[in-house]
Design a protein around this motif. Sequence first.
Motif, PDB file in Angstrom:
ATOM      1  N   PHE A   1       0.848  -1.183   0.000  1.00 33.50           N
ATOM      2  CA  PHE A   1       0.000   0.000   0.000  1.00 33.50           C
ATOM      3  C   PHE A   1       0.890   1.241   0.000  1.00 33.50           C
ATOM      4  O   PHE A   1       2.073   1.172   0.357  1.00 33.50           O
ATOM      5  N   PRO A   2       0.341   2.389  -0.415  1.00 30.00           N
ATOM      6  CA  PRO A   2       1.141   3.615  -0.457  1.00 30.00           C
ATOM      7  C   PRO A   2       1.799   3.942   0.883  1.00 30.00           C
ATOM      8  O   PRO A   2       1.222   3.750   1.945  1.00 30.00           O
ATOM      9  N   ARG A   3       3.038   4.412   0.787  1.00 27.56           N
ATOM     10  CA  ARG A   3       3.888   4.816   1.923  1.00 27.56           C
ATOM     11  C   ARG A   3       4.384   3.635   2.749  1.00 27.56           C
ATOM     12  O   ARG A   3       4.984   3.808   3.794  1.00 27.56           O
ATOM     13  N   ASN A   4       4.186   2.401   2.257  1.00 26.72           N
ATOM     14  CA  ASN A   4       4.628   1.215   2.988  1.00 26.72           C
ATOM     15  C   ASN A   4       5.695   0.482   2.183  1.00 26.72           C
ATOM     16  O   ASN A   4       6.874   0.781   2.305  1.00 26.72           O
ATOM     17  N   LYS A   5       5.328  -0.456   1.347  1.00 30.75           N
ATOM     18  CA  LYS A   5       6.291  -1.212   0.543  1.00 30.75           C
ATOM     19  C   LYS A   5       7.205  -0.277  -0.244  1.00 30.75           C
ATOM     20  O   LYS A   5       6.751   0.717  -0.815  1.00 30.75           O
ATOM     21  N   THR A   6       8.471  -0.589  -0.252  1.00 27.26           N
ATOM     22  CA  THR A   6       9.613   0.113  -0.865  1.00 27.26           C
ATOM     23  C   THR A   6      10.138   1.253  -0.001  1.00 27.26           C
ATOM     24  O   THR A   6      11.268   1.695  -0.200  1.00 27.26           O
ATOM     25  N   ARG A   7       9.355   1.745   0.971  1.00 22.49           N
ATOM     26  CA  ARG A   7       9.727   2.953   1.693  1.00 22.49           C
ATOM     27  C   ARG A   7      10.568   2.658   2.939  1.00 22.49           C
ATOM     28  O   ARG A   7      10.588   1.552   3.457  1.00 22.49           O
ATOM     29  N   MET A   8      11.221   3.695   3.445  1.00 21.53           N
ATOM     30  CA  MET A   8      12.143   3.567   4.566  1.00 21.53           C
ATOM     31  C   MET A   8      11.480   3.782   5.925  1.00 21.53           C
ATOM     32  O   MET A   8      12.147   3.795   6.956  1.00 21.53           O
ATOM     33  N   TYR A   9      10.168   3.994   5.924  1.00 23.55           N
ATOM     34  CA  TYR A   9       9.445   4.139   7.188  1.00 23.55           C
ATOM     35  C   TYR A   9       9.171   2.757   7.774  1.00 23.55           C
ATOM     36  O   TYR A   9       9.223   1.743   7.081  1.00 23.55           O
ATOM     37  N   ASP A  10       8.828   2.715   9.066  1.00 23.68           N
ATOM     38  CA  ASP A  10       8.699   1.428   9.753  1.00 23.68           C
ATOM     39  C   ASP A  10       7.702   0.487   9.084  1.00 23.68           C
ATOM     40  O   ASP A  10       7.924  -0.729   9.049  1.00 23.68           O
ATOM     41  N   GLU A  11       6.599   1.016   8.565  1.00 20.17           N
ATOM     42  CA  GLU A  11       5.614   0.131   7.948  1.00 20.17           C
ATOM     43  C   GLU A  11       6.068  -0.393   6.594  1.00 20.17           C
ATOM     44  O   GLU A  11       5.388  -1.223   5.983  1.00 20.17           O
ATOM     45  N   GLY A  12       7.234   0.050   6.139  1.00 16.94           N
ATOM     46  CA  GLY A  12       7.828  -0.499   4.932  1.00 16.94           C
ATOM     47  C   GLY A  12       9.038  -1.359   5.217  1.00 16.94           C
ATOM     48  O   GLY A  12       9.217  -2.423   4.637  1.00 16.94           O
ATOM     49  N   ILE A  13       9.882  -0.901   6.150  1.00 12.36           N
ATOM     50  CA  ILE A  13      11.204  -1.511   6.325  1.00 12.36           C
ATOM     51  C   ILE A  13      11.335  -2.363   7.576  1.00 12.36           C
ATOM     52  O   ILE A  13      12.274  -3.149   7.716  1.00 12.36           O
ATOM     53  N   LYS A  14      10.407  -2.258   8.492  1.00 11.74           N
ATOM     54  CA  LYS A  14      10.446  -3.053   9.716  1.00 11.74           C
ATOM     55  C   LYS A  14       9.725  -4.372   9.490  1.00 11.74           C
ATOM     56  O   LYS A  14       8.697  -4.413   8.817  1.00 11.74           O
ATOM     57  N   THR A  15      10.260  -5.449  10.027  1.00  6.78           N
ATOM     58  CA  THR A  15       9.637  -6.758   9.828  1.00  6.78           C
ATOM     59  C   THR A  15       9.152  -7.330  11.149  1.00  6.78           C
ATOM     60  O   THR A  15       9.788  -7.133  12.187  1.00  6.78           O
ATOM     61  N   PRO A  16       8.020  -8.049  11.126  1.00 11.20           N
ATOM     62  CA  PRO A  16       7.726  -8.864  12.299  1.00 11.20           C
ATOM     63  C   PRO A  16       8.815  -9.925  12.410  1.00 11.20           C
ATOM     64  O   PRO A  16       9.311 -10.415  11.393  1.00 11.20           O
ATOM     65  N   LEU A  17       9.207 -10.260  13.597  1.00  9.73           N
ATOM     66  CA  LEU A  17      10.212 -11.307  13.792  1.00  9.73           C
ATOM     67  C   LEU A  17       9.862 -12.071  15.065  1.00  9.73           C
ATOM     68  O   LEU A  17       9.952 -11.528  16.165  1.00  9.73           O
ATOM     69  N   ILE A  18       9.445 -13.304  14.873  1.00 13.81           N
ATOM     70  CA  ILE A  18       9.087 -14.176  15.992  1.00 13.81           C
ATOM     71  C   ILE A  18       9.971 -15.400  15.922  1.00 13.81           C
ATOM     72  O   ILE A  18      10.138 -16.002  14.856  1.00 13.81           O
ATOM     73  N   ILE A  19      10.563 -15.765  17.050  1.00 17.08           N
ATOM     74  CA  ILE A  19      11.395 -16.964  17.123  1.00 17.08           C
ATOM     75  C   ILE A  19      10.844 -17.888  18.192  1.00 17.08           C
ATOM     76  O   ILE A  19      10.615 -17.471  19.332  1.00 17.08           O
ATOM     77  N   HIS A  20      10.645 -19.146  17.792  1.00 17.96           N
ATOM     78  CA  HIS A  20      10.120 -20.180  18.695  1.00 17.96           C
ATOM     79  C   HIS A  20      11.072 -21.366  18.637  1.00 17.96           C
ATOM     80  O   HIS A  20      11.321 -21.923  17.566  1.00 17.96           O
ATOM     81  N   TRP A  21      11.620 -21.722  19.787  1.00 16.15           N
ATOM     82  CA  TRP A  21      12.552 -22.857  19.855  1.00 16.15           C
ATOM     83  C   TRP A  21      12.587 -23.345  21.297  1.00 16.15           C
ATOM     84  O   TRP A  21      13.435 -22.935  22.083  1.00 16.15           O
TER      85      TRP A  21
END
Length: 472
Positions: A239-259
């Motif tokens: 969506f606009p202002r997200n994918k490709t952009r340097m703001y958190d909703e573009g460049i930040k990823t969810p990251l969950i680790i289960h072990w």
Amino acid sequence: MYAQTARPNIVIFIADDVSYNDLGCMGHPVLKTPAIDKLAKNGIRFSNAYLTTSSCSPSRVSILTGRYPHNTGAAELHSPIPPGQVAFPKLLKESGYYTAQAGKWHLGSSGIKPDGPFLDAFDRVGGSHADGGGPGGEQAWVEYLQQRPKDKPFFMWFAAQDAHRGWDNAPKPVQYSAQDVQVPDNLANTAATRTDLVRYYEEVSRFDHYVGKVVDELKAQGILENTLIIVMADNGRPFPRNKTRMYDEGIKTPLIIHWPAGVKGRNQVSSSLVSAIDIAPTILEVAGISECASVQGKSFKTLLAEPTAKFRNYVFAEHNFHSFRAYERMVRTDKYVYIENGLPEQSNVGATDIMGGAAGAELKKHYLAGKATPLQALIFITPQPQFEFYDHSADKDQLINLYGHKGYKAQQQHLADILETWKKETGDDQPEDLTPDWYDRWDNKALPEKGKRGTMPGSLQNATSIQKPGPF
């Protein structure tokens, strides 16, 4: 060669075009992701994990190599991976792991069909929507687990096509209504936008559904305890202002680790800064493999035992060609974000799939009718800001550009200097003949330049041979 219990099995689930805050466990008030939420409840959720680029194929290559996009030589969308780049699954394979990829390929110039120099990193590839994987590229995941060799530890790269546009009409495990959605302030709040978000929500929940099926299969095989599971995305929502952009909703990823066998405690949160290039060395260390010289990231295995420990001081990211010519660079600390745009004379609409979607089309209508708010209009205007600076602690969505504000002069200069050091040490550069726009930025129509490649960022400095990681 190795007993299955000697080293952990490893599964990476990578969603396609999903923002960090679009999971229940990451705070979304509407989206239902019970399988991933359960993994987070019994593992670690990282609240400050960042990609190196918000663009599909360069992001995936960066994750697999542990290198910044301009150091891989494949910094642009669909650009071929040059010889000599090492994907960490190949090192796992050489050390006795069974390695497999199922779902979306999108490594280098090939989108769906597995191809290119990373083929030899996997014992088995396939499982896309064109190869028995179903519309989201997830239906072969359980089969892969069932058909694997039982005398080896394994690594699975399960890459969904959810939630990439265009939306498919297959039945979804979870349905939403237009009344359910929360329309971000940067989008036009119309019926068409709401429907667009519904379709996105449904594909995120489908991804979660198949994550749950894999977890159930791991449990049924009695191997969940010693399987390290990672859930993440390749870039932000389409969506606009997200994918490709340097703001958190573009460049930040969810990251969950289960072990369960390797993570102390449950339902933990780590706010430590982590980069996507740190995933490869972490997995290699967990698997007992010595460091790979080409990897620029560092292992954060210590955070699995001490989630609150200090790790990085900085993360870096880049925005290169994706449908349109681009050159942006970002450095971020746990409090501040600094962005430089080397091409401020152009608008920053993102990508053709973004503006070709319903939400993008509605935003254009609003802009033409003079109804767009300053935030909504910002992607269309020229010139764009050449420099941006945000205080993330007070402005989590990066809405108030504080660049030039006297109260932040020292912090701005510090991050500008750090970014310049990173560019020099990693061999980043901005060639004059960057890949041009392949499409018109307003109507998405193909231009005569479509298919023409310019000079890749980093190539003038021979960045593919540079191992220095820059400031940490």
